[in-house]
Design an enzyme around this catalytic site. Structure first.
Site, PDB file in Angstrom:
ATOM      1  N   ALA B 255     -54.453   4.592 -38.781  1.00 28.81           N
ATOM      2  CA  ALA B 255     -53.274   5.468 -38.780  1.00 28.81           C
ATOM      3  C   ALA B 255     -51.996   4.700 -38.442  1.00 28.81           C
ATOM      4  CB  ALA B 255     -53.498   6.600 -37.789  1.00 28.81           C
ATOM      5  N   HIS B 256     -50.890   5.400 -38.494  1.00 31.05           N
ATOM      6  CA  HIS B 256     -49.568   4.817 -38.248  1.00 31.05           C
ATOM      7  C   HIS B 256     -49.472   4.189 -36.859  1.00 31.05           C
ATOM      8  CE1 HIS B 256     -48.327   8.279 -35.725  1.00 31.05           C
ATOM      9  NE2 HIS B 256     -49.168   8.932 -36.488  1.00 31.05           N
TER      10      HIS B 256
END
Lengths: 364, 364, 364
Positions: B255-256
């Site tokens: 994820a980010h």
């Protein structure tokens, strides 16, 4: 909301051609015994609670039979005639099998993929493309690949060097098949799936993970169907094998050197680690994980989200992570639920023993 | 079945070129000490139970040594000469390292990707493509991208605005790299993986989830290898970072703003949520989930399907969901297995206390 | 390492155009009250611990406020003015909403996709493409599809027969949408996602799994956003439906006939099996699995890796596999942790009862 949706659907309807039959025609087509009116027009299949008067629905058990009384369906597929039902009934031996026939009859009619090689496709040397094959726009077929009769290669597919694909296969858009993989006849692979990429096998040498070259391939046998966005890795040596008639859902990971038997069902997001072996007719429910080098016997069923870390025999029912026999698991869950009661029992026993000890002291 | 498969494989063989060496030649090439006959011809590597007389196999522990007696292999890689074995032995210091060498020698020889830009590729403005680069059919490279020496961009890849890809990388077919991502040297990304799409970050405003713009990028350092169908999201600000030499299997979600250290191993279907940080040499087994904003110290190993919801120090062994220390987990599992015994013990104790109380009453 | 990364980023900077504003200009743009110096130049947003003197950062709670004292940021977004802070403060009502505005202002400026149909795209018959639409290189749009105003179809996308896509959508590269699917307005679908492939529905007939034809479609309502490498399967009949404003992360599996309500949040690697129904505002954390034919009420939140196997009402908090109420789960975990104590208590009780019984014998 619903009206908006149906608006959209009817908009689609303008472009599609849908089949329309009377119940009598439909009954004849599928060899059903017709009970009730003959002239109702049917153009689609629908679930019992959503069906309208031009839809046929179906009931497989008593639960739906009740819902059928309230259904707006124009007709119904049943295994046994239901007394007093006002809508026409098509009585068949096997409702599931008849449903497949009826769904096929009313399937949306789409233009078949164009036979031949799209001008924007790229085809290498020594490629053998059989009769009736369709190769879509932008597809790339590398040297030495062979594509069997009437197989469809979707647009954007990449078919690697020396790949062998059999007859009557449907390789959907953007599927990537790496070199030296072997796909049988009547195989379906859904969009964006990757067949034959390197396995995840590393050796730690001088503090760095070195990739083990994967010289093997992938063998996908006849009538296998694989969903979208799956990964089937190539073998280190020998082949990763998916047995005849096995069906695989979306987002499934099949690691290097895995061997899957015939007619298995593998649900979405399952992961099978390297070199594990499944017998025939194994069923893995959603999100199951199988550790590497595990063997699972034929007919064994593994429940959703289970993690199999030991070999399992045939005909087992496994659940949980780590996976154990489903009856043992149920027993453990029941016992865990009784933990609060145990706390209470221990407390009461302690109080009673306290009292007994006090009484004993009194006696002394 | 097996005969059919080997038939297929030999059919493939018609198109491939395979290396063939005598064991003496092979021993010399990898610097092994040869024990036994010199002239056996070897053309492939195989597992001990599947090897034929033109295959070399290998043993790393005593378990396989037994299987070796029954193996049909033409030769074997060993760390220490085995007395009384009838097939030639290639004695090496490190069997794993030698196996990689031998697999490389017998790897199928494929035509190298054509250097240059395929006519059907689309290349934007201010793109800098270095020497020896191959850009495959249908690839799209947006304005300002830079591709380093001898890197291969597979067909159907989309390389976004201002993306920087280093030297000697292999970006396989249909990989999508969004704008402003930065990929180092000697990086491998397998087919259909997506680098740099928006992170899953929303803020609830007036009852609607509003996407937080992700202005950051992704940095993938040298010698990182990423499997097929993975997702590495771009950062909100700063970068999502995958450290040097880290290897990632298929269908993994990063994820980010995640930061992964050097030389980690991340197995299939792992998910790491936003802003979590891994040290160096962390190992995550299959289907592990890491909650957002978690820190995991260097060298920690997380078992398959575990769910990490608390920070973890270095050198830990975590298992279970929620993840706990593996020894504590083993203790808990053992205790759970003893629950039926507890039930019995409580029952017996109760009976004994009943009796004691009755006896006390008698005394009174 | 860090210096190398920033070197890479500044290299990227040569090609990108970044906005630069004084804090006074920025405060005016977002309607913030400015406290402190007016002339500091800001060109990006950064986290509080990574921000430099041309970055604006933000604090939403007291935890970050402490870090703010040590931050190198040039300015900060706050909900309430902080006394004695040396850097300029932009005071806003809603920091999250203001952050979105500021991130949008400093988003990297990329060239907009070219309006029109790329020469290498393939467009079928009766396709209706509205004003301002961009169709990327190598995209394929089949007969009867309709694309609404200002929608962007990325390169390598395949849009099937009769697909309807609304206005202002962004369909990213290599997305595959199968026939007869219906996508609303302002929908975003990230790269390599597959919409409308066959569901995983089989019937066992004569020992073989026969695919049930999936005549239905997929309806994706307005403002839905779907991540990369997801799969949304088409319905057997009727539609698989994703409700307005729902947001879906990467690698998510939505099976046939699933109905998802409005404004749900579905995190990475979630799997929802066939015909399950979610109300509005349901939140599924990462790697959650929902069994088939399950109903989950509005506002229910399911914790990471949970497996939902029973219907759940509205406003529930579920965790674990099988999923139960989160408070019950916490109680069970606490009880499990006390198991070693139970063992000890039973042992002590047994010893005490032994003694009592011995004493009783003495009395006799």
């Amino acid at each position: 909301m619903l009206s908006e949706l149906s608006g959209r659907q009817s908009a689609l309807g303008r472009f599609s051609f849908f089949m329309k039959l009377t119940v009598a025609q439909l009954a004849e087509k599928i060899g059903a015994e017709l009970s009730g009116g003959r002239d109702v027009g049917i153009s689609a299949v629908e679930a019992v609670d959503a069906a309208g008067d031009s839809d046929i629905t179906f009931v497989t058990d008593d639960k739906h039979r009740a819902a059928l009384e309230k259904s707006g369906a124009g007709a119904v597929l049943v295994a046994k005639r239901i007394e007093g039902l006002r809508i026409p009934q098509l009585v068949v031996e096997n409702v599931d099998a008849a449903l497949i026939e009826v769904l096929s009859i009313f399937a949306p009619r789409l233009k078949a993929p164009a036979v031949g090689i799209a001008p924007s496709a790229t085809v290498g040397k020594n490629v053998k493309i059989a009769d009736g094959v369709s190769v879509g726009p932008g597809a790339v077929i590398d040297d030495g690949a062979r594509i069997g009769d009437y197989t469809v290669i979707g647009s954007g597919c990449k078919i690697g060097h020396n790949v062998n694909i059999g007859k009557h296969c449907r390789i959907h858009h953007n599927v990537v098949v790496y070199h030296n993989c072997d796909i049988g006849n009547n195989v379906i692979i859904a969009a964006n799936t990757v067949i034959g990429s390197m396995g995840f096998g590393y050796v730690l040498i001088d503090g760095w993970h070195k990739l083990i070259p994967h010289n093997g391939g992938v063998v996908i046998e006849d009538f296998v169907e694989i969903g979208a966005n799956c990964c089937v890795d190539r073998a280190k040596f020998g082949n990763t094998i998916i047995g005849e008639g096995t069906k695989i859902d979306n987002l499934v990971q099949i690691a290097h050197n895995v061997v899957i038997g015939k007619c298995c069902l593998i649900a979405g997001q399952v992961g099978i680690a390297g070199s594990s072996k499944l017998g025939d007719g194994v069923v893995l429910a959603g999100q199951v994980g199988i550790m590497d080098n595990i063997e699972i016997g034929s007919g064994t069923v593994v429940g959703a989200q289970a993690g199999v870390v030991h070999n399992a025999g045939s005909g087992q029912q496994l659940v949980g992570s780590p996976a154990i026999d489903s009856r043992e698991k149920l027993r453990l869950i029941a016992l865990q639920r009784r933990l609060p009661k145990f706390v209470e029992q221990i407390k009461q026993l302690t109080a009673r023993v306290d009292k007994l000890e006090a009484a004993k002291d009194d006696i002394k």
